[in-house]
Design a protein around this motif. Structure first.
Motif, PDB file in Angstrom:
ATOM      1  N   ASP A 139       0.847  -1.193   0.000  1.00 50.97           N
ATOM      2  CA  ASP A 139       0.000   0.000   0.000  1.00 50.97           C
ATOM      3  C   ASP A 139       0.884   1.246   0.000  1.00 50.97           C
ATOM      4  N   THR A 140       1.484   1.536  -1.154  1.00 45.22           N
ATOM      5  CA  THR A 140       2.326   2.736  -1.235  1.00 45.22           C
ATOM      6  C   THR A 140       1.497   3.970  -1.569  1.00 45.22           C
ATOM      7  N   ALA A 141       0.192   3.771  -1.858  1.00 46.70           N
ATOM      8  CA  ALA A 141      -0.672   4.918  -2.206  1.00 46.70           C
ATOM      9  C   ALA A 141      -0.634   5.972  -1.100  1.00 46.70           C
ATOM     10  N   ARG A 142      -0.526   5.508   0.160  1.00 46.39           N
ATOM     11  CA  ARG A 142      -0.527   6.493   1.259  1.00 46.39           C
ATOM     12  C   ARG A 142       0.748   7.328   1.262  1.00 46.39           C
ATOM     13  N   TYR A 143       1.864   6.739   0.837  1.00 45.36           N
ATOM     14  CA  TYR A 143       3.109   7.523   0.766  1.00 45.36           C
ATOM     15  C   TYR A 143       3.054   8.512  -0.401  1.00 45.36           C
ATOM     16  N   HIS A 144       2.480   8.028  -1.530  1.00 48.15           N
ATOM     17  CA  HIS A 144       2.291   8.943  -2.668  1.00 48.15           C
ATOM     18  C   HIS A 144       1.412  10.108  -2.213  1.00 48.15           C
ATOM     19  N   TYR A 145       0.332   9.765  -1.499  1.00 49.98           N
ATOM     20  CA  TYR A 145      -0.628  10.785  -1.061  1.00 49.98           C
ATOM     21  C   TYR A 145       0.046  11.862  -0.211  1.00 49.98           C
ATOM     22  N   LEU A 146       0.829  11.422   0.783  1.00 48.23           N
ATOM     23  CA  LEU A 146       1.470  12.394   1.683  1.00 48.23           C
ATOM     24  C   LEU A 146       2.413  13.315   0.914  1.00 48.23           C
ATOM     25  N   ALA A 147       3.135  12.767  -0.055  1.00 47.87           N
ATOM     26  CA  ALA A 147       4.079  13.587  -0.829  1.00 47.87           C
ATOM     27  C   ALA A 147       3.338  14.558  -1.757  1.00 47.87           C
ATOM     28  N   TRP A 148       2.268  14.084  -2.421  1.00 48.10           N
ATOM     29  CA  TRP A 148       1.496  14.993  -3.294  1.00 48.10           C
ATOM     30  C   TRP A 148       0.813  16.085  -2.469  1.00 48.10           C
ATOM     31  N   LYS A 149       0.315  15.703  -1.291  1.00 47.28           N
ATOM     32  CA  LYS A 149      -0.379  16.669  -0.426  1.00 47.28           C
ATOM     33  C   LYS A 149       0.605  17.767   0.021  1.00 47.28           C
ATOM     34  N   ARG A 150       1.821  17.350   0.368  1.00 47.33           N
ATOM     35  CA  ARG A 150       2.841  18.311   0.791  1.00 47.33           C
ATOM     36  C   ARG A 150       3.160  19.273  -0.369  1.00 47.33           C
TER      37      ARG A 150
ATOM     38  N   LEU B  21       1.042  14.524 -11.759  1.00 44.18           N
ATOM     39  CA  LEU B  21       1.322  15.944 -11.517  1.00 44.18           C
ATOM     40  C   LEU B  21       0.338  16.820 -12.303  1.00 44.18           C
ATOM     41  N   GLU B  22       0.075  16.420 -13.552  1.00 42.89           N
ATOM     42  CA  GLU B  22      -0.893  17.205 -14.344  1.00 42.89           C
ATOM     43  C   GLU B  22      -2.248  17.253 -13.654  1.00 42.89           C
ATOM     44  N   ILE B  23      -2.683  16.102 -13.111  1.00 42.19           N
ATOM     45  CA  ILE B  23      -3.992  16.052 -12.422  1.00 42.19           C
ATOM     46  C   ILE B  23      -3.956  16.959 -11.183  1.00 42.19           C
ATOM     47  N   LEU B  24      -2.843  16.892 -10.439  1.00 34.49           N
ATOM     48  CA  LEU B  24      -2.701  17.725  -9.237  1.00 34.49           C
ATOM     49  C   LEU B  24      -2.788  19.210  -9.608  1.00 34.49           C
ATOM     50  N   LEU B  25      -2.100  19.595 -10.682  1.00 29.77           N
ATOM     51  CA  LEU B  25      -2.105  21.008 -11.089  1.00 29.77           C
ATOM     52  C   LEU B  25      -3.503  21.434 -11.564  1.00 29.77           C
ATOM     53  N   GLU B  26      -4.220  20.496 -12.195  1.00 27.20           N
ATOM     54  CA  GLU B  26      -5.609  20.772 -12.601  1.00 27.20           C
ATOM     55  C   GLU B  26      -6.458  21.070 -11.368  1.00 27.20           C
ATOM     56  N   ILE B  27      -6.278  20.236 -10.333  1.00 25.91           N
ATOM     57  CA  ILE B  27      -7.049  20.411  -9.093  1.00 25.91           C
ATOM     58  C   ILE B  27      -6.754  21.781  -8.480  1.00 25.91           C
ATOM     59  N   GLY B  28      -5.476  22.195  -8.501  1.00 27.88           N
ATOM     60  CA  GLY B  28      -5.092  23.501  -7.949  1.00 27.88           C
ATOM     61  C   GLY B  28      -5.292  24.650  -8.916  1.00 27.88           C
ATOM     62  N   ARG B  29      -5.823  24.344 -10.122  1.00 27.80           N
ATOM     63  CA  ARG B  29      -6.028  25.338 -11.183  1.00 27.80           C
ATOM     64  C   ARG B  29      -4.747  26.137 -11.453  1.00 27.80           C
TER      65      ARG B  29
ATOM     66  N   LEU C 190       2.226  24.664  -2.885  1.00 26.03           N
ATOM     67  CA  LEU C 190       1.725  25.456  -4.013  1.00 26.03           C
ATOM     68  C   LEU C 190       0.486  26.273  -3.633  1.00 26.03           C
ATOM     69  N   GLY C 191       0.003  26.065  -2.397  1.00 25.46           N
ATOM     70  CA  GLY C 191      -1.073  26.911  -1.890  1.00 25.46           C
ATOM     71  C   GLY C 191      -2.487  26.376  -2.033  1.00 25.46           C
ATOM     72  N   PHE C 192      -2.650  25.063  -2.176  1.00 24.07           N
ATOM     73  CA  PHE C 192      -4.014  24.514  -2.188  1.00 24.07           C
ATOM     74  C   PHE C 192      -4.034  23.168  -1.474  1.00 24.07           C
ATOM     75  N   ASP C 193      -5.257  22.655  -1.213  1.00 17.47           N
ATOM     76  CA  ASP C 193      -5.366  21.397  -0.484  1.00 17.47           C
ATOM     77  C   ASP C 193      -5.554  20.234  -1.462  1.00 17.47           C
ATOM     78  N   PHE C 194      -5.242  19.055  -0.991  1.00 18.10           N
ATOM     79  CA  PHE C 194      -5.352  17.854  -1.823  1.00 18.10           C
ATOM     80  C   PHE C 194      -5.917  16.757  -0.931  1.00 18.10           C
ATOM     81  N   SER C 195      -7.146  16.295  -1.267  1.00 15.66           N
ATOM     82  CA  SER C 195      -7.835  15.371  -0.361  1.00 15.66           C
ATOM     83  C   SER C 195      -7.551  13.915  -0.732  1.00 15.66           C
ATOM     84  N   ARG C 196      -7.938  13.016   0.172  1.00 12.92           N
ATOM     85  CA  ARG C 196      -7.796  11.577  -0.099  1.00 12.92           C
ATOM     86  C   ARG C 196      -8.621  11.181  -1.317  1.00 12.92           C
ATOM     87  N   ARG C 197      -9.758  11.880  -1.475  1.00 13.42           N
ATOM     88  CA  ARG C 197     -10.612  11.578  -2.623  1.00 13.42           C
ATOM     89  C   ARG C 197      -9.890  11.954  -3.929  1.00 13.42           C
ATOM     90  N   ASP C 198      -9.226  13.127  -3.900  1.00 12.69           N
ATOM     91  CA  ASP C 198      -8.437  13.540  -5.078  1.00 12.69           C
ATOM     92  C   ASP C 198      -7.372  12.481  -5.392  1.00 12.69           C
TER      93      ASP C 198
END
Ligand code: B16
Ligand code: MG
Length: 219
Positions: free
Chosen positions: A17-28, A54-62, A33-41
């Motif tokens: 279950d490395t998804a949780r490590y990916h999650y913590l790093a993307w959230k950080r 990364l593209e999806i993350l940037l889309e979420i943060g507009r 970058l000044g926005f939040d990133f949820s578990r659902r994202d």
């Protein structure tokens, strides 16, 4: 029905279950970058390549950034992620993973890893799974991300087994599509609703036995 000669395994979400490590790093990164990133994202990133994540993350943060900045951001996230996985150990293999791989190998069924991750070797070493695979195909060997079937076709080729004799174990919809496009059997690992395209769905590898492969004509 064709005999099953090989099993190919996704890594994140199937064996560990490395998804949780990916999650913590993307959230950080999102916070920097000044926005939040949820578990659902984070669900949208499962099985998806690092660049696409990364593209999806940037889309979420507009946010829109140029190619050089994208590369820097992806590298930064990866440094944090690599630091987390460097502390993993064999207790982090998901239930049933190791015994099922061992059972397959005792029965003479070939095994391969088919992961999008460029960090797969580190994870396999840390969790002591390397020796349970006859072939390892990861994000360092592939040019096209899932749902492209490349990762599984390459795995089958390395094992010298035809696709119709292969079963793929996957937790992400993109990976199931990749397996079906490779013309292999596919077992979804996770929830039935999310993985309904697979030939069979199990909650975890703890539900898998050699006998259950009979559904694909194992004998
Ligand atoms: P990396 P899998 C995938 O692994 C992960 O599910 C996905 O979230 C990640 O973005 C991708 O690997 C790339 O990982 O940044 O380590 O190269 O499920 O294909 O085993
Ligand atoms: Mg996965």
């Amino acid at each position: 029905m064709s005999r099953i000669r090989a099993c190919l395994f996704d890594l994140d979400g199937v064996l560990v279950d490395t998804a949780r490590y990916h999650y913590l790093a993307w959230k950080r990164l999102a916070h920097e970058l000044g926005f939040d990133f949820s578990r659902r994202d984070n669900e949208r990133l499962k099985g998806v390549s690092r660049d696409r994540s990364l593209e999806i993350l940037l889309e979420i943060g507009r946010l829109s950034v140029d190619a050089a900045a994208k590369q820097e951001l992806a590298e930064k996230k990866n440094r944090w992620y690599v630091e987390s996985i460097s502390h993993m150990d064999e207790t982090e293999v998901l239930p049933g993973g190791r015994p099922f791989l061992e059972e397959l190998r005792r029965a003479g069924i070939r095994t391969a890893l088919g992961s999008a991750s460029k960090n797969a070797m580190t994870i396999l070493r840390r969790t002591q799974l390397v020796d349970l695979f006859d072939a390892i195909v990861d994000g360092t060997k592939t040019a096209r991300a899932k749902p492209d079937p490349e990762v599984f076709l390459l795995g089958a080729r390395e094992l010298q087994v035809e696709p119709q004799h292969c079963v793929v174990f996957e937790d992400a919809a993109a990976g199931i599509e990749a397996a079906l496009r490779a013309r292999m059997y596919c077992v979804g690992v996770g929830s039935r609703e999310a993985l309904n395209q697979a030939h069979l769905v199990v909650g975890s590898l703890a539900e898998m036995t050699l006998d259950r492969l009979q559904v694909f004509g194992y004998l």
